[in-house]
Design a protein around this motif. Structure first.
Motif, PDB file in Angstrom:
ATOM      1  N   PRO A 131       0.837  -1.203   0.000  1.00 14.42           N
ATOM      2  CA  PRO A 131       0.000   0.000   0.000  1.00 14.42           C
ATOM      3  C   PRO A 131       0.873   1.254   0.000  1.00 14.42           C
ATOM      4  O   PRO A 131       1.807   1.366   0.796  1.00 14.42           O
ATOM      5  CB  PRO A 131      -0.804  -0.127   1.303  1.00 14.42           C
ATOM      6  CG  PRO A 131      -0.829  -1.598   1.576  1.00 14.42           C
ATOM      7  CD  PRO A 131       0.493  -2.120   1.101  1.00 14.42           C
ATOM      8  N   GLY A 132       0.615   2.154  -0.909  1.00 14.74           N
ATOM      9  CA  GLY A 132       1.428   3.357  -1.020  1.00 14.74           C
ATOM     10  C   GLY A 132       2.645   3.195  -1.899  1.00 14.74           C
ATOM     11  O   GLY A 132       3.346   4.167  -2.184  1.00 14.74           O
ATOM     12  N   GLY A 133       2.931   1.961  -2.312  1.00 17.25           N
ATOM     13  CA  GLY A 133       4.064   1.722  -3.199  1.00 17.25           C
ATOM     14  C   GLY A 133       3.717   1.992  -4.646  1.00 17.25           C
ATOM     15  O   GLY A 133       2.623   2.474  -4.976  1.00 17.25           O
ATOM     16  N   SER A 134       4.649   1.688  -5.542  1.00 12.48           N
ATOM     17  CA  SER A 134       4.472   2.001  -6.956  1.00 12.48           C
ATOM     18  C   SER A 134       4.778   0.790  -7.835  1.00 12.48           C
ATOM     19  O   SER A 134       5.569  -0.078  -7.470  1.00 12.48           O
ATOM     20  CB  SER A 134       5.399   3.159  -7.373  1.00 12.48           C
ATOM     21  OG  SER A 134       5.081   4.341  -6.675  1.00 12.48           O
ATOM     22  N   VAL A 135       4.146   0.782  -8.980  1.00 11.74           N
ATOM     23  CA  VAL A 135       4.457  -0.147 -10.060  1.00 11.74           C
ATOM     24  C   VAL A 135       4.979   0.686 -11.219  1.00 11.74           C
ATOM     25  O   VAL A 135       4.357   1.679 -11.598  1.00 11.74           O
ATOM     26  CB  VAL A 135       3.207  -0.936 -10.497  1.00 11.74           C
ATOM     27  CG1 VAL A 135       3.514  -1.810 -11.715  1.00 11.74           C
ATOM     28  CG2 VAL A 135       2.667  -1.777  -9.349  1.00 11.74           C
ATOM     29  N   ILE A 136       6.134   0.325 -11.761  1.00  5.65           N
ATOM     30  CA  ILE A 136       6.669   1.007 -12.936  1.00  5.65           C
ATOM     31  C   ILE A 136       6.688   0.015 -14.086  1.00  5.65           C
ATOM     32  O   ILE A 136       7.230  -1.084 -13.982  1.00  5.65           O
ATOM     33  CB  ILE A 136       8.081   1.570 -12.686  1.00  5.65           C
ATOM     34  CG1 ILE A 136       8.023   2.697 -11.646  1.00  5.65           C
ATOM     35  CG2 ILE A 136       8.691   2.089 -13.992  1.00  5.65           C
ATOM     36  CD1 ILE A 136       9.378   3.347 -11.356  1.00  5.65           C
ATOM     37  N   LEU A 137       6.072   0.418 -15.200  1.00  8.92           N
ATOM     38  CA  LEU A 137       5.963  -0.404 -16.395  1.00  8.92           C
ATOM     39  C   LEU A 137       6.637   0.305 -17.558  1.00  8.92           C
ATOM     40  O   LEU A 137       6.514   1.522 -17.709  1.00  8.92           O
ATOM     41  CB  LEU A 137       4.491  -0.634 -16.756  1.00  8.92           C
ATOM     42  CG  LEU A 137       3.577  -1.160 -15.648  1.00  8.92           C
ATOM     43  CD1 LEU A 137       2.122  -1.033 -16.069  1.00  8.92           C
ATOM     44  CD2 LEU A 137       3.929  -2.599 -15.319  1.00  8.92           C
ATOM     45  N   GLN A 138       7.328  -0.453 -18.381  1.00  9.04           N
ATOM     46  CA  GLN A 138       7.885   0.076 -19.631  1.00  9.04           C
ATOM     47  C   GLN A 138       7.032  -0.464 -20.769  1.00  9.04           C
ATOM     48  O   GLN A 138       6.912  -1.677 -20.947  1.00  9.04           O
ATOM     49  CB  GLN A 138       9.336  -0.366 -19.809  1.00  9.04           C
ATOM     50  CG  GLN A 138      10.013   0.227 -21.045  1.00  9.04           C
ATOM     51  CD  GLN A 138      11.395  -0.358 -21.280  1.00  9.04           C
ATOM     52  OE1 GLN A 138      11.687  -1.483 -20.893  1.00  9.04           O
ATOM     53  NE2 GLN A 138      12.253   0.412 -21.928  1.00  9.04           N
ATOM     54  N   GLN A 139       6.416   0.445 -21.524  1.00 12.56           N
ATOM     55  CA  GLN A 139       5.520   0.005 -22.583  1.00 12.56           C
ATOM     56  C   GLN A 139       5.986   0.483 -23.956  1.00 12.56           C
ATOM     57  O   GLN A 139       6.632   1.514 -24.106  1.00 12.56           O
ATOM     58  CB  GLN A 139       4.101   0.509 -22.325  1.00 12.56           C
ATOM     59  CG  GLN A 139       3.936   2.028 -22.444  1.00 12.56           C
ATOM     60  CD  GLN A 139       2.470   2.453 -22.531  1.00 12.56           C
ATOM     61  OE1 GLN A 139       1.589   1.660 -22.843  1.00 12.56           O
ATOM     62  NE2 GLN A 139       2.213   3.723 -22.250  1.00 12.56           N
ATOM     63  N   GLN A 140       5.641  -0.304 -24.964  1.00  9.92           N
ATOM     64  CA  GLN A 140       5.805   0.113 -26.353  1.00  9.92           C
ATOM     65  C   GLN A 140       4.599   0.958 -26.714  1.00  9.92           C
ATOM     66  O   GLN A 140       3.456   0.540 -26.520  1.00  9.92           O
ATOM     67  CB  GLN A 140       5.865  -1.113 -27.263  1.00  9.92           C
ATOM     68  CG  GLN A 140       5.887  -0.792 -28.744  1.00  9.92           C
ATOM     69  CD  GLN A 140       5.832  -2.054 -29.580  1.00  9.92           C
ATOM     70  OE1 GLN A 140       6.720  -2.898 -29.496  1.00  9.92           O
ATOM     71  NE2 GLN A 140       4.784  -2.205 -30.371  1.00  9.92           N
ATOM     72  N   THR A 141       4.809   2.154 -27.194  1.00 17.81           N
ATOM     73  CA  THR A 141       3.712   3.041 -27.551  1.00 17.81           C
ATOM     74  C   THR A 141       3.454   2.992 -29.058  1.00 17.81           C
ATOM     75  O   THR A 141       4.347   2.651 -29.835  1.00 17.81           O
ATOM     76  CB  THR A 141       4.020   4.481 -27.128  1.00 17.81           C
ATOM     77  OG1 THR A 141       5.261   4.897 -27.720  1.00 17.81           O
ATOM     78  CG2 THR A 141       4.121   4.597 -25.616  1.00 17.81           C
ATOM     79  N   PRO A 142       2.224   3.310 -29.492  1.00 26.02           N
ATOM     80  CA  PRO A 142       1.916   3.293 -30.924  1.00 26.02           C
ATOM     81  C   PRO A 142       2.899   4.146 -31.721  1.00 26.02           C
ATOM     82  O   PRO A 142       3.215   5.273 -31.336  1.00 26.02           O
ATOM     83  CB  PRO A 142       0.499   3.869 -30.978  1.00 26.02           C
ATOM     84  CG  PRO A 142      -0.096   3.509 -29.649  1.00 26.02           C
ATOM     85  CD  PRO A 142       1.039   3.630 -28.677  1.00 26.02           C
ATOM     86  N   GLY A 143       3.394   3.606 -32.820  1.00 26.51           N
ATOM     87  CA  GLY A 143       4.351   4.316 -33.658  1.00 26.51           C
ATOM     88  C   GLY A 143       5.798   4.057 -33.301  1.00 26.51           C
ATOM     89  O   GLY A 143       6.698   4.419 -34.064  1.00 26.51           O
ATOM     90  N   MET A 144       6.048   3.430 -32.160  1.00 22.15           N
ATOM     91  CA  MET A 144       7.432   3.177 -31.760  1.00 22.15           C
ATOM     92  C   MET A 144       8.103   2.135 -32.653  1.00 22.15           C
ATOM     93  O   MET A 144       9.273   2.266 -33.020  1.00 22.15           O
ATOM     94  CB  MET A 144       7.482   2.722 -30.299  1.00 22.15           C
ATOM     95  CG  MET A 144       8.895   2.403 -29.807  1.00 22.15           C
ATOM     96  SD  MET A 144       8.920   1.761 -28.107  1.00 22.15           S
ATOM     97  CE  MET A 144       8.480   3.234 -27.196  1.00 22.15           C
ATOM     98  N   LEU A 145       7.357   1.089 -32.995  1.00 23.86           N
ATOM     99  CA  LEU A 145       7.912   0.005 -33.806  1.00 23.86           C
ATOM    100  C   LEU A 145       7.659   0.315 -35.276  1.00 23.86           C
ATOM    101  O   LEU A 145       6.517   0.299 -35.745  1.00 23.86           O
ATOM    102  CB  LEU A 145       7.268  -1.328 -33.422  1.00 23.86           C
ATOM    103  CG  LEU A 145       7.843  -2.584 -34.075  1.00 23.86           C
ATOM    104  CD1 LEU A 145       9.313  -2.773 -33.696  1.00 23.86           C
ATOM    105  CD2 LEU A 145       7.045  -3.809 -33.666  1.00 23.86           C
ATOM    106  N   ARG A 146       8.735   0.631 -35.993  1.00 23.89           N
ATOM    107  CA  ARG A 146       8.638   0.993 -37.417  1.00 23.89           C
ATOM    108  C   ARG A 146       9.672   0.191 -38.195  1.00 23.89           C
ATOM    109  O   ARG A 146      10.720  -0.174 -37.667  1.00 23.89           O
ATOM    110  CB  ARG A 146       8.907   2.487 -37.619  1.00 23.89           C
ATOM    111  CG  ARG A 146       7.987   3.407 -36.848  1.00 23.89           C
ATOM    112  CD  ARG A 146       8.263   4.869 -37.163  1.00 23.89           C
ATOM    113  NE  ARG A 146       9.650   5.238 -36.902  1.00 23.89           N
ATOM    114  CZ  ARG A 146      10.127   5.600 -35.719  1.00 23.89           C
ATOM    115  NH1 ARG A 146       9.318   5.617 -34.678  1.00 23.89           N
ATOM    116  NH2 ARG A 146      11.382   5.924 -35.569  1.00 23.89           N
ATOM    117  N   GLY A 147       9.381  -0.044 -39.464  1.00 26.02           N
ATOM    118  CA  GLY A 147      10.334  -0.792 -40.275  1.00 26.02           C
ATOM    119  C   GLY A 147      10.006  -0.679 -41.754  1.00 26.02           C
ATOM    120  O   GLY A 147       8.907  -0.246 -42.126  1.00 26.02           O
TER     121      GLY A 147
END
Length: 225
Positions: A131-147
């Protein structure tokens, strides 16, 4: 290998195709400082999907107390930090009674292309943060993956090829890394999430997004709802 995913190249690979020896030679790119700046000194950290301990070692050196989790025994075996407790388990099946100041889940694991699996990941995060702690997530956002894209640095190259745009915001691609004359290829399948989609799944797991650590919204901070 998981559906839509696979890997090839030297050494062992995880079920999603990640090359263990590639992770072992990948340096830290400032992620440790970003995370350190978002939490209190000496925090307890549960790192989900720790790989070979790239960030584990860095956070430990900064004075945090890390428990590192990965489903791959080949990854876990390479963490090699005496003060770090390591657990070989999938995230969804993790059985741990402790709670932590921070639950950290990087490497775009949140972008798994399976809604039910994503919810299992988020529920593990919610169940293990205090309780009171944090979750940190690293996400791929739209447009990040291009090729197709070729990216070079002083340590090698990464090529993104065979990019496919699939229904529902999914993307498939092949990533080929070349470092020191060795090459690894990984086939990935990812799910881009809108802000509303992410907020909905966080709420289902008992979390709420509180802020972003970076303007590009790649780093998400959530807390128990």
């Amino acid at each position: 290998m998981r559906v839509g995913q696979g890997g090839s190249g030297p050494g062992p690979h995880t079920p999603d195709g990640s090359a263990v020896e590639l992770y072992e030679v990948t340096p830290v790119h400032g992620e440790d400082e970003l995370i350190d700046g978002a939490i209190a000194p000496g925090s307890s950290v549960l790192e989900l999907g720790c790989g070979t301990g790239r960030i584990t070692r860095a956070l430990t050196a900064l004075g945090h107390h890390v428990v590192a989790v990965d489903e791959s025994p080949d990854m876990i075996a390479r963490v090699r930090v005496p003060s770090v407790e390591t657990i070989c388990s999938t995230i969804g099946e993790l059985r741990l009674e402790r709670r932590f100041d921070l639950v950290l889940m990087m490497s775009y694991l949140i972008n798994v292309a399976d809604d039910a699996e994503r919810l299992r990941l988020l529920r593990t995060c919610a169940h293990r943060v205090r309780p009171g702690g944090s979750v940190i997530l690293q996400q791929q956002t739209p447009g990040m993956l291009r090729g197709p894209v070729v990216m070079t640095s002083d340590r090698g190259t990464m090529v993104i090829s065979d990019l496919e745009e699939l229904p529902g915001g999914r993307q498939a691609a092949t990533l080929t890394h070349t470092v020191g004359g060795r090459s690894w290829s990984q086939q990935i399948l990812t799910q881009n999430l809108t802000e509303d989609q992410l907020a909905t799944q966080l709420a289902e797991a008992g979390l709420r997004r509180t802020r972003y650590l970076t303007p590009d919204q790649v780093w998400v901070v959530a807390q128990p709802a």
